[in-house]
Design an enzyme around this catalytic site. Sequence first.
Site, PDB file in Angstrom:
ATOM      1  N   SER A 189       4.625  -3.011   7.022  1.00  0.00           N
ATOM      2  CA  SER A 189       4.652  -3.824   5.645  1.00  0.00           C
ATOM      3  C   SER A 189       3.340  -3.873   4.937  1.00  0.00           C
ATOM      4  O   SER A 189       2.164  -4.145   5.503  1.00  0.00           O
ATOM      5  CB  SER A 189       5.023  -5.512   6.160  1.00  0.00           C
ATOM      6  OG  SER A 189       5.058  -6.102   4.953  1.00  0.00           O
ATOM      7  N   LYS A 215       7.481  -0.584   3.762  1.00  0.00           N
ATOM      8  CA  LYS A 215       7.917  -1.822   3.357  1.00  0.00           C
ATOM      9  C   LYS A 215       6.744  -2.522   2.142  1.00  0.00           C
ATOM     10  O   LYS A 215       5.741  -2.560   2.592  1.00  0.00           O
ATOM     11  CB  LYS A 215       8.309  -2.848   4.138  1.00  0.00           C
ATOM     12  CG  LYS A 215       8.946  -4.097   3.215  1.00  0.00           C
ATOM     13  CD  LYS A 215       9.460  -5.041   4.343  1.00  0.00           C
ATOM     14  CE  LYS A 215       8.603  -6.012   4.657  1.00  0.00           C
ATOM     15  NZ  LYS A 215       9.031  -7.247   5.724  1.00  0.00           N
ATOM     16  N   LEU A 216       7.121  -2.301   0.744  1.00  0.00           N
ATOM     17  CA  LEU A 216       6.487  -2.998   0.015  1.00  0.00           C
ATOM     18  C   LEU A 216       6.583  -4.361  -0.421  1.00  0.00           C
ATOM     19  O   LEU A 216       7.803  -4.593  -0.883  1.00  0.00           O
ATOM     20  CB  LEU A 216       6.278  -1.889  -1.535  1.00  0.00           C
ATOM     21  CG  LEU A 216       6.166  -0.346  -1.498  1.00  0.00           C
ATOM     22  CD1 LEU A 216       6.210   0.045  -2.672  1.00  0.00           C
ATOM     23  CD2 LEU A 216       4.772  -0.503  -0.666  1.00  0.00           C
ATOM     24  N   LYS A 217       5.739  -5.157  -0.521  1.00  0.00           N
ATOM     25  CA  LYS A 217       5.709  -6.549  -1.047  1.00  0.00           C
ATOM     26  C   LYS A 217       5.746  -6.313  -2.553  1.00  0.00           C
ATOM     27  O   LYS A 217       4.961  -5.598  -3.125  1.00  0.00           O
ATOM     28  CB  LYS A 217       4.876  -7.570  -0.559  1.00  0.00           C
ATOM     29  CG  LYS A 217       4.707  -7.821   0.897  1.00  0.00           C
ATOM     30  CD  LYS A 217       5.869  -8.575   1.423  1.00  0.00           C
ATOM     31  CE  LYS A 217       5.607  -8.937   2.972  1.00  0.00           C
ATOM     32  NZ  LYS A 217       6.812  -9.931   3.228  1.00  0.00           N
ATOM     33  N   ASP A 243      10.354  -6.148  -0.462  1.00  0.00           N
ATOM     34  CA  ASP A 243      10.661  -7.313  -0.068  1.00  0.00           C
ATOM     35  C   ASP A 243      10.069  -8.117  -1.151  1.00  0.00           C
ATOM     36  O   ASP A 243       8.656  -8.242  -1.374  1.00  0.00           O
ATOM     37  CB  ASP A 243       9.522  -7.634   1.122  1.00  0.00           C
ATOM     38  CG  ASP A 243       9.997  -9.013   1.875  1.00  0.00           C
ATOM     39  OD1 ASP A 243      10.692  -9.787   1.319  1.00  0.00           O
ATOM     40  OD2 ASP A 243       9.320  -9.356   2.997  1.00  0.00           O
ATOM     41  N   ASN A 245      10.416 -11.874  -1.138  1.00  0.00           N
ATOM     42  CA  ASN A 245      10.079 -13.006  -0.538  1.00  0.00           C
ATOM     43  C   ASN A 245      10.481 -14.136  -1.530  1.00  0.00           C
ATOM     44  O   ASN A 245       9.736 -15.086  -1.919  1.00  0.00           O
ATOM     45  CB  ASN A 245       8.659 -13.321  -0.481  1.00  0.00           C
ATOM     46  CG  ASN A 245       8.284 -12.462   1.059  1.00  0.00           C
ATOM     47  OD1 ASN A 245       7.366 -11.535   0.967  1.00  0.00           O
ATOM     48  ND2 ASN A 245       8.832 -13.031   2.167  1.00  0.00           N
ATOM     49  N   GLU A 268      14.848  -6.812  -0.173  1.00  0.00           N
ATOM     50  CA  GLU A 268      14.956  -8.032   0.672  1.00  0.00           C
ATOM     51  C   GLU A 268      14.746  -9.335   0.299  1.00  0.00           C
ATOM     52  O   GLU A 268      13.683  -9.239  -0.617  1.00  0.00           O
ATOM     53  CB  GLU A 268      13.655  -7.859   1.795  1.00  0.00           C
ATOM     54  CG  GLU A 268      13.784  -8.635   3.152  1.00  0.00           C
ATOM     55  CD  GLU A 268      12.866  -8.407   4.361  1.00  0.00           C
ATOM     56  OE1 GLU A 268      12.395  -9.522   4.966  1.00  0.00           O
ATOM     57  OE2 GLU A 268      11.922  -7.192   4.108  1.00  0.00           O
ATOM     58  N   ASP A 293      16.648 -12.510   4.730  1.00  0.00           N
ATOM     59  CA  ASP A 293      15.629 -12.860   5.590  1.00  0.00           C
ATOM     60  C   ASP A 293      15.570 -14.503   5.759  1.00  0.00           C
ATOM     61  O   ASP A 293      16.086 -14.901   6.568  1.00  0.00           O
ATOM     62  CB  ASP A 293      14.252 -12.311   5.239  1.00  0.00           C
ATOM     63  CG  ASP A 293      13.126 -12.722   5.984  1.00  0.00           C
ATOM     64  OD1 ASP A 293      13.266 -13.345   7.170  1.00  0.00           O
ATOM     65  OD2 ASP A 293      11.914 -12.488   5.745  1.00  0.00           O
ATOM     66  N   LYS A 317      14.598 -12.394  12.583  1.00  0.00           N
ATOM     67  CA  LYS A 317      13.062 -12.754  12.973  1.00  0.00           C
ATOM     68  C   LYS A 317      13.385 -13.897  13.975  1.00  0.00           C
ATOM     69  O   LYS A 317      13.501 -14.873  13.720  1.00  0.00           O
ATOM     70  CB  LYS A 317      12.427 -13.281  11.668  1.00  0.00           C
ATOM     71  CG  LYS A 317      11.856 -11.967  10.754  1.00  0.00           C
ATOM     72  CD  LYS A 317      11.092 -12.785   9.629  1.00  0.00           C
ATOM     73  CE  LYS A 317      10.505 -11.953   8.702  1.00  0.00           C
ATOM     74  NZ  LYS A 317       9.804 -12.475   7.641  1.00  0.00           N
ATOM     75  N   GLY A 345       8.645  -8.910  10.969  1.00  0.00           N
ATOM     76  CA  GLY A 345       7.389  -9.520  11.551  1.00  0.00           C
ATOM     77  C   GLY A 345       6.622 -10.655  10.830  1.00  0.00           C
ATOM     78  O   GLY A 345       7.064 -10.818   9.654  1.00  0.00           O
TER      79      GLY A 345
END
Length: 427
Positions: A189, A215-217, A243, A245, A268, A293, A317, A345
């Site tokens: 990540s 994986k890119l935020k 992702d 969030n 995500e 998630d 998770k 994670g």
Amino acid sequence: MNDTPPRIEAIELHRLEVPLVRPFETSFGRETAREVLLVHVRTDRGDGWGECVAGRDPFYSGEYVDGAASVIEHYLAPALLRAPVPRVVDDGHVSGVLIEDPAHATGIWVDDREQGGASGNGAEGGAAASIASVPLAASVAPALSFVAGHRMAKGALEAAVLDAELRAQGRSMGECFGAVRDWVDCGVSVGIAPTLEELLDEVTGYLEAGYRRIKLKIKPGWDLVPVAAVRELIGRDAMLQVDANTAYTADDIPLLASLDPFDLLLIEQPFAEEDLATHVRLAEAAATPVCLDESILDVTTAVDAIERGATSIVNIKPGRMGGFLEALRVHDACRAREVPVWCGGMLETGVGRAANVAIAALPGFVLPGDTSASGRYFAEDLTEPFVLGAGEHRGQMRVPDAAGTGVTVRDDLVRDWASRPAVTIGA
């Protein structure tokens, strides 16, 4: 093997400040150190450790370290210490087992509704077989159900009890869970970087290390450009996902759909965890699969989201959904519906990472997880370090096969990194 479950004698809480090798930034904040809450369970047959995945602040989730420590000390740990030791009863049922517990008038029913069978080991009998084999750990969630929410705190307690119980049995978490492979594919990540150049340098380093998925935020204003740049860097065939969030709203559906040309594995959790309807709309508007998630709290919410069309991939998770036993149920439900899962994670140390790697070896985990090497986050880990394999196992991590989590907690670092005195709750 002694069939009598261990008896819990004391529960210790350890608060640590663990430095990160580099700042980690997401849409909800930037971390330079990980505030870690460890749960140490002492039983009459040995000890176990669990890691709470709550963050320092209530930004990713409503749970945070101070709150988790408080609810464990004042409510959860005392209740667990008062609970009687359960025992497994063979009552003639073929689809599950009854764990007899005097604290629950009807006992604790362990049922595999998705795969229908509780005989054999985890690989053969699904979640029910795994859960039935650890009656003390299986009794944790029911014993703590009088407290609303606080899944991360409850999950940390369950993990510590599970570790202690499996060590007493001489079994690994992989064996208990039903692992079907000795090595798992690893992704990494990548947080939001100060500049595009720094992002590409960081990604290049992870590619050279052998990680099999990036994986890119992302967040509003940091999405199309970094995704395009990274896709160009790694090529069309490399696995790439993003992702969000919960950083976006329904107004951003056209923007998120414009990520389709980059052939992402998934996007995500772009919207608020309660907003399944907007995730459904995005799934209908975009070709990129939607993965949930934060919305996945347990097996019930997972099945609901799948059946509504809000997700076609699930991020499991365990530490966020109340523990590894509930995570096993989610895995089985997704597998029965042919929905792929992967292990996310939460910047865990080796204590939490060991158990994550074990569950990632189950058959339904078909995508690389955020099971990065210890060195991705920490210069020094609380356990023996997790490292990526070489040769044919490049980009993979070996599943621990020793009893319990299979790792040893370093008491010296628990002392050296302590941010406040340990708290002991006795029987």
